[in-house]
Every structure is written in structure tokens, then in C-alpha cells.
Design an enzyme around this catalytic site. Structure first.
Site, PDB file in Angstrom:
ATOM      1  N   LEU A 276       0.866  -1.189   0.000  1.00 29.04           N
ATOM      2  CA  LEU A 276       0.000   0.000   0.000  1.00 29.04           C
ATOM      3  C   LEU A 276       0.899   1.235   0.000  1.00 29.04           C
ATOM      4  O   LEU A 276       1.977   1.220   0.597  1.00 29.04           O
ATOM      5  CB  LEU A 276      -0.886   0.015   1.245  1.00 29.04           C
TER       6      LEU A 276
ATOM      7  N   ALA B  84      -4.363  -8.142  -9.456  1.00 27.94           N
ATOM      8  CA  ALA B  84      -5.747  -8.257  -9.942  1.00 27.94           C
ATOM      9  C   ALA B  84      -5.815  -8.046 -11.442  1.00 27.94           C
ATOM     10  O   ALA B  84      -5.018  -7.302 -12.007  1.00 27.94           O
ATOM     11  CB  ALA B  84      -6.615  -7.217  -9.247  1.00 27.94           C
TER      12      ALA B  84
ATOM     13  N   GLY C 100      19.362  11.336 -18.330  1.00 27.88           N
ATOM     14  CA  GLY C 100      18.082  12.040 -18.186  1.00 27.88           C
ATOM     15  C   GLY C 100      18.176  13.074 -17.074  1.00 27.88           C
ATOM     16  O   GLY C 100      18.267  12.714 -15.901  1.00 27.88           O
TER      17      GLY C 100
ATOM     18  N   GLY D  28      15.905  15.081 -15.961  1.00 24.97           N
ATOM     19  CA  GLY D  28      14.565  15.497 -15.547  1.00 24.97           C
ATOM     20  C   GLY D  28      14.500  15.551 -14.029  1.00 24.97           C
ATOM     21  O   GLY D  28      15.520  15.704 -13.345  1.00 24.97           O
TER      22      GLY D  28
ATOM     23  N   ILE E  45      13.629  13.191 -11.705  1.00 26.27           N
ATOM     24  CA  ILE E  45      14.284  12.093 -10.990  1.00 26.27           C
ATOM     25  C   ILE E  45      15.799  12.242 -11.104  1.00 26.27           C
ATOM     26  O   ILE E  45      16.529  12.151 -10.108  1.00 26.27           O
ATOM     27  CB  ILE E  45      13.821  10.722 -11.541  1.00 26.27           C
TER      28      ILE E  45
ATOM     29  N   GLY F 217      11.892   9.052 -17.814  1.00 25.28           N
ATOM     30  CA  GLY F 217      10.439   9.092 -17.841  1.00 25.28           C
ATOM     31  C   GLY F 217       9.814   7.789 -17.371  1.00 25.28           C
ATOM     32  O   GLY F 217      10.509   6.808 -17.091  1.00 25.28           O
TER      33      GLY F 217
ATOM     34  N   ASP G 149      -1.160   8.226 -12.302  1.00 25.92           N
ATOM     35  CA  ASP G 149      -0.201   8.161 -13.422  1.00 25.92           C
ATOM     36  C   ASP G 149      -0.765   7.432 -14.642  1.00 25.92           C
ATOM     37  O   ASP G 149      -0.362   7.701 -15.773  1.00 25.92           O
ATOM     38  CB  ASP G 149       1.079   7.423 -12.991  1.00 25.92           C
TER      39      ASP G 149
ATOM     40  N   HIS H 218       6.080  37.383   9.329  1.00 26.03           N
ATOM     41  CA  HIS H 218       7.433  37.912   9.218  1.00 26.03           C
ATOM     42  C   HIS H 218       8.256  37.411  10.395  1.00 26.03           C
ATOM     43  O   HIS H 218       7.764  37.408  11.508  1.00 26.03           O
ATOM     44  CB  HIS H 218       7.392  39.443   9.232  1.00 26.03           C
TER      45      HIS H 218
HETATM   46  P1  NAD Z   1      11.162  13.439 -16.877  1.00 23.83           P
HETATM   47  O1  NAD Z   1      10.252  13.377 -18.031  1.00 23.83           O
HETATM   48  O2  NAD Z   1      10.985  14.483 -15.837  1.00 23.83           O
HETATM   49  O3  NAD Z   1      12.680  13.582 -17.400  1.00 23.83           O
HETATM   50  C1  NAD Z   1      13.296  12.683 -18.289  1.00 23.83           C
HETATM   51  C2  NAD Z   1      14.404  13.406 -19.024  1.00 23.83           C
HETATM   52  O4  NAD Z   1      15.167  12.457 -19.761  1.00 23.83           O
HETATM   53  C3  NAD Z   1      13.883  14.432 -20.022  1.00 23.83           C
HETATM   54  O5  NAD Z   1      14.461  15.689 -19.725  1.00 23.83           O
HETATM   55  C4  NAD Z   1      14.347  13.874 -21.379  1.00 23.83           C
HETATM   56  O6  NAD Z   1      14.690  14.885 -22.301  1.00 23.83           O
HETATM   57  C5  NAD Z   1      15.570  13.050 -20.994  1.00 23.83           C
HETATM   58  N1  NAD Z   1      15.925  11.965 -21.935  1.00 23.83           N
HETATM   59  C6  NAD Z   1      15.074  11.107 -22.568  1.00 23.83           C
HETATM   60  N2  NAD Z   1      15.783  10.219 -23.314  1.00 23.83           N
HETATM   61  C7  NAD Z   1      17.101  10.510 -23.159  1.00 23.83           C
HETATM   62  C8  NAD Z   1      18.332   9.954 -23.667  1.00 23.83           C
HETATM   63  N3  NAD Z   1      18.352   8.881 -24.482  1.00 23.83           N
HETATM   64  N4  NAD Z   1      19.514  10.520 -23.292  1.00 23.83           N
HETATM   65  C9  NAD Z   1      19.505  11.583 -22.453  1.00 23.83           C
HETATM   66  N5  NAD Z   1      18.388  12.139 -21.942  1.00 23.83           N
HETATM   67  C10 NAD Z   1      17.193  11.619 -22.273  1.00 23.83           C
HETATM   68  O7  NAD Z   1      11.126  11.958 -16.241  1.00 23.83           O
HETATM   69  P2  NAD Z   1      11.708  11.411 -14.868  1.00 23.83           P
HETATM   70  O8  NAD Z   1      12.720  12.339 -14.301  1.00 23.83           O
HETATM   71  O9  NAD Z   1      12.110  10.017 -15.178  1.00 23.83           O
HETATM   72  O10 NAD Z   1      10.438  11.416 -13.914  1.00 23.83           O
HETATM   73  C11 NAD Z   1       9.275  10.614 -14.224  1.00 23.83           C
HETATM   74  C12 NAD Z   1       8.009  11.218 -13.656  1.00 23.83           C
HETATM   75  O11 NAD Z   1       8.032  11.187 -12.236  1.00 23.83           O
HETATM   76  C13 NAD Z   1       7.827  12.655 -14.077  1.00 23.83           C
HETATM   77  O12 NAD Z   1       6.503  12.854 -14.485  1.00 23.83           O
HETATM   78  C14 NAD Z   1       8.120  13.434 -12.834  1.00 23.83           C
HETATM   79  O13 NAD Z   1       7.400  14.647 -12.756  1.00 23.83           O
HETATM   80  C15 NAD Z   1       7.717  12.456 -11.727  1.00 23.83           C
HETATM   81  N6  NAD Z   1       8.515  12.752 -10.528  1.00 23.83           N
HETATM   82  C16 NAD Z   1       8.193  13.846  -9.781  1.00 23.83           C
HETATM   83  C17 NAD Z   1       8.961  14.172  -8.690  1.00 23.83           C
HETATM   84  C18 NAD Z   1       8.627  15.400  -7.890  1.00 23.83           C
HETATM   85  O14 NAD Z   1       7.526  15.907  -8.032  1.00 23.83           O
HETATM   86  N7  NAD Z   1       9.519  15.927  -7.068  1.00 23.83           N
HETATM   87  C19 NAD Z   1      10.075  13.415  -8.356  1.00 23.83           C
HETATM   88  C20 NAD Z   1      10.377  12.313  -9.139  1.00 23.83           C
HETATM   89  C21 NAD Z   1       9.585  11.989 -10.225  1.00 23.83           C
END
Ligand code: NAD
Length: 448
Positions: free
Chosen positions: A36, A112, A178, A180, A182, A265, A304, A437
Site C-alpha cells: 500500500l 488483480a 536524463g 529530468g 528524478i 520518464g 499516473d 514575518h
Molecule cells: P522526466 O520526463 O521528468 O525527465 C526525463 C528526461 O530524460 C527528459 O528531460 C528527457 O529529455 C531526458 N531523456 C530522454 N531520453 C534521453 C536519452 N536517451 N539521453 C539523455 N536524456 C534523455 O522523467 P523522470 O525524471 O524520469 O520522472 C518521471 C516522472 O516522475 C515525471 O513525471 C516526474 O514529474 C515524476 N517525478 C516527480 C517528482 C517530484 O515531483 N519531485 C520526483 C520524481 C519523479
């Protein structure tokens, strides 16, 4: 027995829906194949933030000198950091179990799948048993995407976010594929614990969906601190712990590290849903209307799996809306997608809500921008940092369209900005709100 609601998946969407419907006295059955709490609680938000907090304590102690504090033999025990993360997760999972422990809610542990569906009954199978319900809410979440890059499959040097969180020892060095959310959060964790980090991002910038002035503050700081960031660089292939990447210009490069974290991603989990004939999909996940209903009239989806915005707080709000719609509650609930806050737990943190300048290209707006150092509390607690706060204001209606910030602890007060965006506050209305403040949140008032 025929349940009112069956839910597949016990993450933030699933457990929120189960809690909400059972509180209304509706019979609920929830299926969860792992723990969970789902990704967020077990292998996502919570364990990451717990590890990051330990890393921050260590990093702050190492740099305590700038606050006049001498900490001479600072060290850490990653085993203990890891154990604490496990303890935090266990405690919160127990909290969810407790919440669902009521006479209207049944939790079944197992995988399930849908057997069949008509307009008034959904039949589900789990552990060889069959269960009937009037409605189905699909909350099966998402999994780390494995890109089709040569040498990635079955490579022991490759980690995803789950294996990184499971590792009991720190890597000696790390390449992150990547840049992004994460990728940058793990870059923060490893860097603060002294691991050499290289981030490889295919786009011209890290965190490409965020405000780029805010991102620049982070990138400048991280590069100065020694994190190597390669943008406009695509990973082409892997061989063991060697990565070959192609920059937009010039020769391919080969890099090496003990581990390679792939964070490019996530993709929706669709297994077990095959029997839902005619279910419609978008490019990103299950297609839902504003009440979270799919094109099949007693089937809803939240989290998601809808591929809308992959954030736990979006998932739980979607679940609230779905249950409210099933119960035909008045007033009719919907989600304000224009006012979803998001946070990246780097150091400094990034927090934002509403439109970016790119999103607002067609709306007449002005951009107000201010360093966080206009807040006294920020100056007191963030030696050597400048931070940044940006606000987009609609010049026709004088309303707040978006707020983008970098500077600690902006994650803690971005909710105030969300409120303004959600309620359509004009600048004049927002000005009437009193902020305590001295707090860093006062930056939201200074910038008006
Ligand atoms: P993301 O989409 O945020 O980032 C993935 C990155 O990888 C992109 O910038 C992309 O351009 C790059 N990329 C793709 N293929 C590539 C390659 N071959 N070589 C180099 N770069 C490449 O995905 P994520 O970071 O994996 O996160 C997944 C999901 O989880 C997202 O929707 C994110 O918002 C969510 N998440 C949110 C939080 C938070 O809110 N703090 C934390 C972790 C994850």
C-alpha cells in the site's frame, strides 16, 4: 457480495479513493500487488526525500563554517541512512493500512485483473478468487521507462530509481541518463554525499519543462560545485559501465562510472486491463473526462495511469474527483490543472505553479522577477545564495498566472501561490493577504 467500488492499485490515487468512498459508507475492495502507498510511498517521493534529508544534514555540516560553526570530523554511515529510510517508509505504509482499516473497506493483497465488464458489473480476479463490483477505478500507476538503447537491458551496472533506492551502498561514481526531475534529485543526493556525478540530458537544458531562469540558477550552482552536466547530448549505447553519448555537435564521447542511473520518464501500467474491451487511450495513458470517467461508463481512472501529470498530489485529487462523481455529489468536483504546484527537491529546491512564459506566450502578461534575497529570513539562512522568484501577471485581468521559484524552503510555501492561481486572485487581492514575518514566503508579497 457485490461491492460499490473496486480499485486496482493502492497508491495515492487508490488509497485516497478507498478512504473517501468508505467514509461515505460505500463498500470498497482495493487490490494491491506490492505495498500500500504505491510508488510514491515505497519507491518514490518518500524514500527519496528521506535520503535527501540525510544528505542535506551531512552537506550542511560540511559547509557549516559559513554560518560560523566548526564541525571538524563530519562523516556519515550510509547503512544507517538506508535503515532510516526503510523505517520511515514502514511507518507511513502502516499509517495507510490504518486509514483503510474500517468496516466498509476490504484490502486484497495480490495482482488483480479484469475478467469482464458490463454497464452495471465489473468482474475482477485476484489470487484465483472472483470479485464483483458496480464500479471500477483503475489506479495502476506507472513504471520506469527503459529506452531502447543498446546495452541497457540486463546490464548490472544500470540502475533505475527503484534499484538506486534499494542499494545498501553508495556507488563510487554515477552517470545519470536524463536530467529530468528524478535525474536531478538523484544528482543532488549523490553529489551531497561526495559521489562524482555526470548528468547526460538529450534536450538543450536540464529540467526542460520548468522556467529556464530558475533552472539556470540551479545549473550554475551545480556546475560550480562539480556536477558535470552534458546537455544536447544523447546516450547512444552502453557497454557494461561505459556510456557512449553523442553531443549535438562534435564527436561521440565515452564516459565511465560504477553505476548508470537511467531516468528518462515513466510509462503507465496497463497489464490486467486487457478485458476492458473498447477502452480508449490517449498517447500518454487511459483517456478520461473531467470527472475521471473513461469512455466505459462504470470505469474510472486516476493517477499516473491517465498520463496527465505524474505527481502524487494530482493522483489523489483525481481520485477525490472520481469518487465524488461516482457518488453524484453536488457541487460537482473538478481539478484545476492550471494550479497544480510542483517541486523539484534539489538543493536549493525549485517550486512552481501555473503557467511558464512558454505556456503563456499567447496571453498578454508581464513577468516580475526578484532575487530571494529580498526576504530577510532567506538572507539569514541561505549564506551565499541568491535564489529567484518570478511571477507572471495577466496584464488584461491583473491576475496571477504563474509563480516560479528557486531557494529554500520554497516547497513549503508554494501552496500560497497555488491558492492565488487557483482562486484567480488579482494582484490587488493577493496584496491584502498577510504573510508572517520573517519568513521566506514574504517574497510572494514583495514581488507584487
Ligand atoms: P522526466 O520526463 O521528468 O525527465 C526525463 C528526461 O530524460 C527528459 O528531460 C528527457 O529529455 C531526458 N531523456 C530522454 N531520453 C534521453 C536519452 N536517451 N539521453 C539523455 N536524456 C534523455 O522523467 P523522470 O525524471 O524520469 O520522472 C518521471 C516522472 O516522475 C515525471 O513525471 C516526474 O514529474 C515524476 N517525478 C516527480 C517528482 C517530484 O515531483 N519531485 C520526483 C520524481 C519523479
Amino acid at each position: 457480495m457485490k461491492y460499490f467500488l473496486s480499485i486496482i492499485g493502492g497508491g495515492p490515487a487508490g488509497y485516497t479513493a478507498a478512504e473517501k468512498a468508505s467514509k461515505q459508507g460505500k463498500s470498497v475492495i482495493l487490490f494491491e500487488r506490492e505495498q500500500l502507498g504505491g510508488t510514491c510511498l515505497n519507491v518514490g517521493c518518500i524514500p527519496t526525500k528521506t535520503l535527501l534529508y540525510s544528505a542535506k544534514q551531512y552537506y550542511n555540516a560540511l559547509h557549516a563554517d559559513k554560518y560560523g560553526v566548526k564541525a571538524e570530523t563530519v562523516s556519515f554511515d550510509y547503512g544507517k541512512i538506508f535503515q532510516r529510510k526503510q523505517k520511515v517508509v514502514r511507518k507511513l505504509v502502516a499509517g495507510i493500512k490504518q486509514k483503510l482499516n474500517n468496516e466498509f473497506c476490504t484490502v486484497v493483497s495480490g495482482s488483480a485483473s479484469v475478467v469482464s465488464r458490463t454497464d452495471d458489473t465489473v468482474l475482477i480476479e485476484c489470487n484465483g478468487e472472483k470479485y464483483e463490483a458496480e464500479n471500477l477505478l483503475i489506479c495502476t500507476g506507472s513504471s520506469n521507462f527503459v529506452p531502447p538503447i543498446e546495452g541497457i537491458q540486463d546490464n548490472p551496472a544500470v540502475w533505475d530509481s527503484t534499484s538506486a533506492l534499494d542499494a545498501k551502498e553508495l556507488p563510487a561514481s554515477m552517470i545519470i541518463v536524463g536530467g529530468g526531475v528524478i535525474g536531478m534529485e538523484f544528482a543532488t543526493l549523490y553529489h551531497e554525499l561526495g559521489v562524482p556525478v555526470t548528468v547526460i540530458e538529450a534536450m538543450p537544458t536540464i529540467l526542460p519543462n520548468l522556467d529556464q531562469d530558475v533552472v539556470k540558477v540551479l545549473r550554475d550552482k551545480y556546475e560550480k560545485a562539480g556536477i558535470r552536466i552534458l546537455t544536447s547530448t544523447k546516450v547512444m549505447s552502453l557497454e557494461g559501465n561505459k556510456v557512449t553519448a553523442q553531443p549535438a555537435e562534435g564527436e561521440a564521447i565515452t564516459l565511465e562510472a560504477e553505476h548508470i542511473l537511467v531516468s528518462v520518464g515513466r510509462r503507465p501500467n496497463l497489464d490486467g486491463l486487457e478485458a476492458l474491451e473498447g477502452l480508449e487511450f490517449t498517447r500518454k495513458g487511459i483517456n478520461v473526462d473531467e470527472g475521471m470517467r473513461t469512455n466505459l461508463n462504470n470505469v474510472y481512472a486516476a493517477g499516473d495511469i491517465t498520463g496527465k501529470i505524474m505527481l502524487a498530489h494530482v493522483a489523489s485529487r483525481q481520485a477525490e474527483v472520481a469518487v465524488s462523481r461516482m457518488l453524484k455529489q453536488i457541487p460537482v468536483q473538478r481539478i484545476a490543472y492550471n494550479a497544480i504546484p510542483s517541486v523539484v527537491y534539489t538543493n536549493p529546491e525549485i517550486a512552481s505553479v501555473g503557467l511558464t512564459e512558454t505556456d503563456a506566450a499567447d496571453i498578454p502578461h508581464e513577468v516580475r522577477s526578484m532575487p530571494m534575497t529580498f526576504s530577510g529570513r532567506f538572507v539569514a539562512e541561505n549564506e551565499g545564495e541568491t535564489g529567484l522568484c518570478k511571477m507572471l501577471v495577466d496584464t488584461k485581468h491583473n491576475t496571477v498566472l504563474g509563480v516560479h521559484m528557486i531557494g529554500n524552503p520554497c516547497s513549503e510555501f508554494v501552496a500560497a501561490a497555488s491558492f492565488a492561481v487557483r482562486m484567480g486572485y488579482t494582484v490587488a487581492e493577493f496584496e491584502q493577504v498577510v504573510f508572517p514575518h520573517p519568513t521566506v514566503s514574504e517574497i510572494l508579497k514583495e514581488i507584487l
